[in-house]
Design a protein around this motif. Structure first.
Motif, PDB file in Angstrom:
ATOM      1  N   ALA A  79       0.846  -1.244   0.019  1.00 56.08           N
ATOM      2  CA  ALA A  79       0.113  -0.026   0.012  1.00 56.08           C
ATOM      3  C   ALA A  79       0.889   1.322  -0.020  1.00 56.08           C
ATOM      4  O   ALA A  79       0.261   2.191   0.360  1.00 56.08           O
ATOM      5  N   GLY A  80       1.983   1.185  -0.382  1.00 48.44           N
ATOM      6  CA  GLY A  80       2.941   2.480  -0.664  1.00 48.44           C
ATOM      7  C   GLY A  80       2.318   3.243  -1.785  1.00 48.44           C
ATOM      8  O   GLY A  80       1.304   3.161  -2.390  1.00 48.44           O
ATOM      9  N   GLN A  81       3.140   4.004  -2.322  1.00 50.97           N
ATOM     10  CA  GLN A  81       3.124   4.996  -3.484  1.00 50.97           C
ATOM     11  C   GLN A  81       2.494   4.213  -4.617  1.00 50.97           C
ATOM     12  O   GLN A  81       1.446   4.601  -5.084  1.00 50.97           O
ATOM     13  N   VAL A  82       3.229   3.459  -5.072  1.00 46.39           N
ATOM     14  CA  VAL A  82       2.901   2.509  -6.175  1.00 46.39           C
ATOM     15  C   VAL A  82       1.645   1.736  -6.040  1.00 46.39           C
ATOM     16  O   VAL A  82       0.717   2.053  -6.816  1.00 46.39           O
ATOM     17  N   GLY A  83       1.537   1.054  -4.979  1.00 49.43           N
ATOM     18  CA  GLY A  83       0.293   0.369  -4.652  1.00 49.43           C
ATOM     19  C   GLY A  83      -0.957   1.292  -4.503  1.00 49.43           C
ATOM     20  O   GLY A  83      -2.214   0.916  -4.997  1.00 49.43           O
ATOM     21  N   GLU A 140      -0.764  -0.970   9.460  1.00 50.29           N
ATOM     22  CA  GLU A 140      -2.145  -0.736   9.770  1.00 50.29           C
ATOM     23  C   GLU A 140      -2.418   0.741   9.292  1.00 50.29           C
ATOM     24  O   GLU A 140      -3.442   1.019   8.686  1.00 50.29           O
ATOM     25  N   GLU A 141      -1.562   1.592   9.307  1.00 45.91           N
ATOM     26  CA  GLU A 141      -1.811   3.213   9.163  1.00 45.91           C
ATOM     27  C   GLU A 141      -1.917   3.177   7.630  1.00 45.91           C
ATOM     28  O   GLU A 141      -2.745   4.068   7.112  1.00 45.91           O
ATOM     29  N   LEU A 142      -1.093   2.506   6.710  1.00 44.04           N
ATOM     30  CA  LEU A 142      -1.335   2.709   5.309  1.00 44.04           C
ATOM     31  C   LEU A 142      -2.467   1.792   4.884  1.00 44.04           C
ATOM     32  O   LEU A 142      -3.352   2.388   4.079  1.00 44.04           O
ATOM     33  N   VAL A 143      -2.869   0.790   5.688  1.00 44.30           N
ATOM     34  CA  VAL A 143      -4.316   0.226   5.150  1.00 44.30           C
ATOM     35  C   VAL A 143      -5.439   1.027   5.431  1.00 44.30           C
ATOM     36  O   VAL A 143      -6.410   1.174   4.691  1.00 44.30           O
ATOM     37  N   ARG A 144      -5.467   1.565   6.713  1.00 44.70           N
ATOM     38  CA  ARG A 144      -6.535   2.510   6.970  1.00 44.70           C
ATOM     39  C   ARG A 144      -6.449   3.656   5.969  1.00 44.70           C
ATOM     40  O   ARG A 144      -7.637   4.094   5.518  1.00 44.70           O
ATOM     41  N   LYS A 145      -5.313   4.257   5.739  1.00 42.52           N
ATOM     42  CA  LYS A 145      -5.405   5.362   4.608  1.00 42.52           C
ATOM     43  C   LYS A 145      -6.020   4.963   3.369  1.00 42.52           C
ATOM     44  O   LYS A 145      -6.726   5.786   2.695  1.00 42.52           O
ATOM     45  N   ILE A 146      -5.665   4.053   2.705  1.00 42.20           N
ATOM     46  CA  ILE A 146      -6.061   3.512   1.462  1.00 42.20           C
ATOM     47  C   ILE A 146      -7.502   3.240   1.559  1.00 42.20           C
ATOM     48  O   ILE A 146      -8.332   3.369   0.668  1.00 42.20           O
ATOM     49  N   ILE A 151      -6.645  -5.049   3.835  1.00 39.84           N
ATOM     50  CA  ILE A 151      -6.346  -6.150   4.519  1.00 39.84           C
ATOM     51  C   ILE A 151      -4.816  -6.005   5.272  1.00 39.84           C
ATOM     52  O   ILE A 151      -3.957  -5.636   4.731  1.00 39.84           O
ATOM     53  N   ILE A 152      -4.860  -6.051   6.688  1.00 39.24           N
ATOM     54  CA  ILE A 152      -3.393  -5.929   7.330  1.00 39.24           C
ATOM     55  C   ILE A 152      -2.755  -7.262   7.277  1.00 39.24           C
ATOM     56  O   ILE A 152      -3.539  -8.231   7.923  1.00 39.24           O
ATOM     57  N   GLY A 153      -1.435  -7.441   6.829  1.00 40.85           N
ATOM     58  CA  GLY A 153      -0.935  -8.691   6.800  1.00 40.85           C
ATOM     59  C   GLY A 153       0.183  -8.675   5.831  1.00 40.85           C
ATOM     60  O   GLY A 153       0.294  -7.614   5.259  1.00 40.85           O
ATOM     61  N   PHE A 154       0.734 -10.087   5.745  1.00 43.55           N
ATOM     62  CA  PHE A 154       1.620 -10.152   4.654  1.00 43.55           C
ATOM     63  C   PHE A 154       0.933 -10.693   3.414  1.00 43.55           C
ATOM     64  O   PHE A 154       0.230 -11.851   3.565  1.00 43.55           O
ATOM     65  N   GLY A 155       1.325 -10.120   2.300  1.00 49.16           N
ATOM     66  CA  GLY A 155       0.716 -10.645   0.921  1.00 49.16           C
ATOM     67  C   GLY A 155       1.188 -12.001   0.766  1.00 49.16           C
ATOM     68  O   GLY A 155       0.762 -12.589  -0.247  1.00 49.16           O
ATOM     69  N   SER A 156       2.462 -12.530   1.303  1.00 51.11           N
ATOM     70  CA  SER A 156       2.945 -13.703   0.733  1.00 51.11           C
ATOM     71  C   SER A 156       2.269 -14.911   1.810  1.00 51.11           C
ATOM     72  O   SER A 156       2.505 -15.856   1.366  1.00 51.11           O
ATOM     73  N   HIS A 157       1.349 -14.506   2.785  1.00 51.83           N
ATOM     74  CA  HIS A 157       0.808 -15.576   3.595  1.00 51.83           C
ATOM     75  C   HIS A 157      -0.257 -16.299   2.925  1.00 51.83           C
ATOM     76  O   HIS A 157      -1.192 -15.346   2.643  1.00 51.83           O
TER      77      HIS A 157
END
Length: 459
Positions: A8-12, A33-39, A48-54
């Protein structure tokens, strides 16, 4: 289309913004959690908060029904693993990963990515993409953007209309009368940071940023018509010695004959590494790019262009302005923070390089539907240029352009037909297999995709 974005960085964020605006079902995963809330608060997407590889996180994101996974976290290994899990457990059809470490991208390891090993359909290296984008801009001094389309037979140029521009205050429909042998199409303008989708009676004003399509063999003539006759840079100074700077220096050495480069890098070890990678004709200096004595040693005042590519936006901006004060006529500046973009051109920076927009453009090429062959995003939310193929049963085939219900903010810029460039006019009839370079305002992308969709009987 259901898309999962890992990161959820700038590119995402900006990929999610583009896709959500077109009513796609978008889910974004990030461990912050901060980036997920912002988006989630800003866009119509699920966070969703978590690792995208899980696996459990991907399952929660609906990977078993996803059409595409785009992994753009800051960790290459997370991106690669996310694609592997999406393929092995959820059979996601299309997987795109951003890979930053060049170790993975060496030619000797080219077989690493494939369905039998690491099943990544598209690998994107932001550093390489940005270096190529900078090299294109160096080819067209006076342009703040230049993008090739249609097998490099058509160029999209971004030009600033200065006070001495010969064509300002001229109705657009008169351009063809003034330059009957010049194959250009005006796609759109940015005026006071706002998009303008012009009609024939509209005029370009001083200060406007203009995007136009031109046949590649007429780029110099088009630049001249807009008052830009700057010579191509023969002496270039690069600020910074990171991957982008190194790729750019290598590109210049390989494909810009007669051009000399000097590079300034602050870190001693990195400076030695870059010096070993580059041929002896490239000079690598160690020190601070804001040091006046070092800038004089690099002979910045006699360079035709400086390219600021350090990891710090403020350093890039200040070093560019210093170089301009020393007498360098052109500064190309890498800026990550979008808040600076609208400010720096008024300060004197000639070309803004946005790694985020470059990466987003590359990814969108693989997201667009229909017969879309290439995509490039222009400016911040201004629109996209697409290269689309008109197949036999596409609804626009056989129609003159004047008879096509063209949405406002959509312009046909050029047509590649039988390997020849045709500049579209009102009476131009679209033929099967035409490859059309189209500009579409940000609200009209879906309508353009439908224009090039084919009926089921084609298959």
């Amino acid at each position: 289309m259901k898309v999962i974005i890992c990161g959820a960085g700038q590119v995402g964020f900006h990929i999610a913004k583009y896709l959500a605006a077109e009513n796609n079902d978008v889910t974004v995963i990030d461990q912050s959690e901060e980036l997920v809330r912002k988006i989630s608060d800003t866009l119509e997407v699920k966070g969703i908060i978590g690792f995208g590889s899980h696996p459990d996180v991907l399952q929660q994101a609906g990977a078993d029904e996803a059409d595409m996974l785009i992994a753009v976290t800051f960790a290459d290994e997370v991106n690669m693993t996310a694609c592997q899990v999406a393929h092995s457990l959820f059979n996601v059809p299309t997987k795109i990963a951003r890979i930053r470490s060049q170790t993975y991208l060496q030619p000797e390891w080219a077989s690493l990515f494939g369905r039998e090993k690491l099943p990544i359909d598209v690998v994107i290296s932001p550093e390489m993409e940005v270096a190529r984008a900078v090299a294109r801009r160096l080819r067209a001094p006076g342009a703040f953007d230049m993008i090739p389309f249609a097998d490099d037979k058509v160029k999209i140029l971004g030009l600033r209309c200065n006070e001495d521009c010969p064509v300002i205050n001229t109705p657009l429909r008169q351009l063809h009368q003034l330059f009957p042998d010049l194959n250009i199409s005006i796609l759109g303008m940015i005026r006071n940071d706002k998009p303008v989708y012009p009609k024939g009676d509209d005029q370009m004003l001083a200060g406007d940023l203009v995007y136009l399509a031109v046949s590649s063999d007429q780029v110099d003539r088009a630049m001249s018509a807009f008052g830009h006759e700057d010579p191509e840079a023969r002496r270039i100074v690069i600020f910074g010695g990171g991957n982008i700077a190194l790729f750019l220096a290598e590109e210049i050495n390989q494909n810009f004959p007669g051009v000399t480069t000097r590079l300034i890098e602050a870190d001693p070890e990195r400076a030695r590494f870059v010096a070993q990678k580059l041929p002896k004709k490239s000079v690598v200096l160690r020190g601070d790019v804001l040091d006046p004595e070092l800038l004089e040693e690099a002979n910045v005042g006699n360079a035709e262009a400086v390219v600021a590519l350090t990891n710090d936006d403020e350093t890039n901006i200040l070093s560019s302005l210093l170089a301009k004060r020393y007498g360098c006529p052109r500064a190309l500046t890498l800026i990550n923070k979008s808040t600076y973009t609208s400010l720096v051109s008024e300060l004197g920076v000639d070309v803004v390089i946005s790694p985020r927009m470059t990466t987003v453009s590359t990814i969108l090429h693989h997201v667009r539907r229909g017969r879309i062959r290439a995509v490039h995003s222009l400016s911040e939310g201004f629109g996209e240029v697409l290269e689309a193929e008109a197949l036999e049963t596409a609804p626009i085939v056989g129609k003159a352009i004047k008879d096509i219900a063209m949405p406002a903010g959509v312009v046909f810029g050029a047509i590649l037909r039988d390997d020849e460039v045709v500049m579209p006019r009102a009476n131009t009839v679209i033929e099967a297999n035409d490859r059309i370079v189209v500009f579409a305002g940000s609200e009209q992308i879906k309508k353009v995709e439908k224009m090039f969709a084919v009926r089921l009987e084609y298959f």
